[in-house]
Design a protein around this motif. Structure first.
Motif, PDB file in Angstrom:
ATOM      1  N   ALA A  29     -14.574  97.153  62.238  1.00  0.00           N
ATOM      2  CA  ALA A  29     -13.330  97.276  63.013  1.00  0.00           C
ATOM      3  C   ALA A  29     -13.168  96.170  64.041  1.00  0.00           C
ATOM      4  N   SER A  36     -10.741  91.332  63.610  1.00  0.00           N
ATOM      5  CA  SER A  36     -10.201  92.241  64.625  1.00  0.00           C
ATOM      6  C   SER A  36      -8.760  91.919  65.026  1.00  0.00           C
ATOM      7  N   ILE A  39      -6.151  94.121  63.383  1.00  0.00           N
ATOM      8  CA  ILE A  39      -6.262  95.579  63.507  1.00  0.00           C
ATOM      9  C   ILE A  39      -5.422  96.072  64.676  1.00  0.00           C
ATOM     10  N   ALA A  42      -7.841 101.594  64.939  1.00  0.00           N
ATOM     11  CA  ALA A  42      -9.125 101.791  64.256  1.00  0.00           C
ATOM     12  C   ALA A  42      -9.533 103.256  64.321  1.00  0.00           C
ATOM     13  N   SER A  95     -13.280 102.666  68.980  1.00  0.00           N
ATOM     14  CA  SER A  95     -12.255 103.087  68.026  1.00  0.00           C
ATOM     15  C   SER A  95     -11.121 103.790  68.758  1.00  0.00           C
TER      16      SER A  95
END
Length: 117
Positions: A29, A36, A39, A42, A95
């Motif tokens: 992640a 990254s 993203i 996550a 996350s």
């Protein structure tokens, strides 16, 4: 942690399309330096290692010899477990959502869907 060139190109192609979501199953992640930046959200599905190991053995070793299974269990003891513990320390706290991996898949999908968007 190196993202292969072909996977990176595949992702770049998807990003040029006008998609609402791209769902990736990727262990590292936000901690992956090259990956990254792509993203936005996550999810860490927190599944106890005993369940992960049991699922993997029943899924991947149906037609394997006892020797192959034992070899893989030794690998887990020396490497796999260490990687899992490291993920609990570094990936899980970073996350956006932490989901319980012992729930049925339909419930996990529902929880994630409620939190995306």
């Amino acid at each position: 942690m190196e993202l292969s060139s072909s996977r990176y190109r595949d992702l770049e192609v998807l990003l040029t399309e006008h998609l609402n979501y791209i769902v990736l199953d990727f262990l590292f992640a936000y901690k992956h330096s090259k990956f990254s930046k792509f993203i936005n959200f996550a999810v860490f599905i927190d599944t106890p290692m005993d369940i992960v190991l049991a699922r993997r053995v029943t899924r991947d070793f149906k037609n394997s010899s006892v020797e192959n299974i034992l070899y893989d269990m030794k690998n887990y003891i020396f490497q796999g477990r260490r990687g899992y513990l490291e993920m609990l320390k570094t990936i899980k706290p970073n996350s956006d959502i932490i989901d319980v991996g012992t729930l049925p898949v339909s419930e996990i999908v529902s929880i994630i869907s409620e939190n995306v968007g």
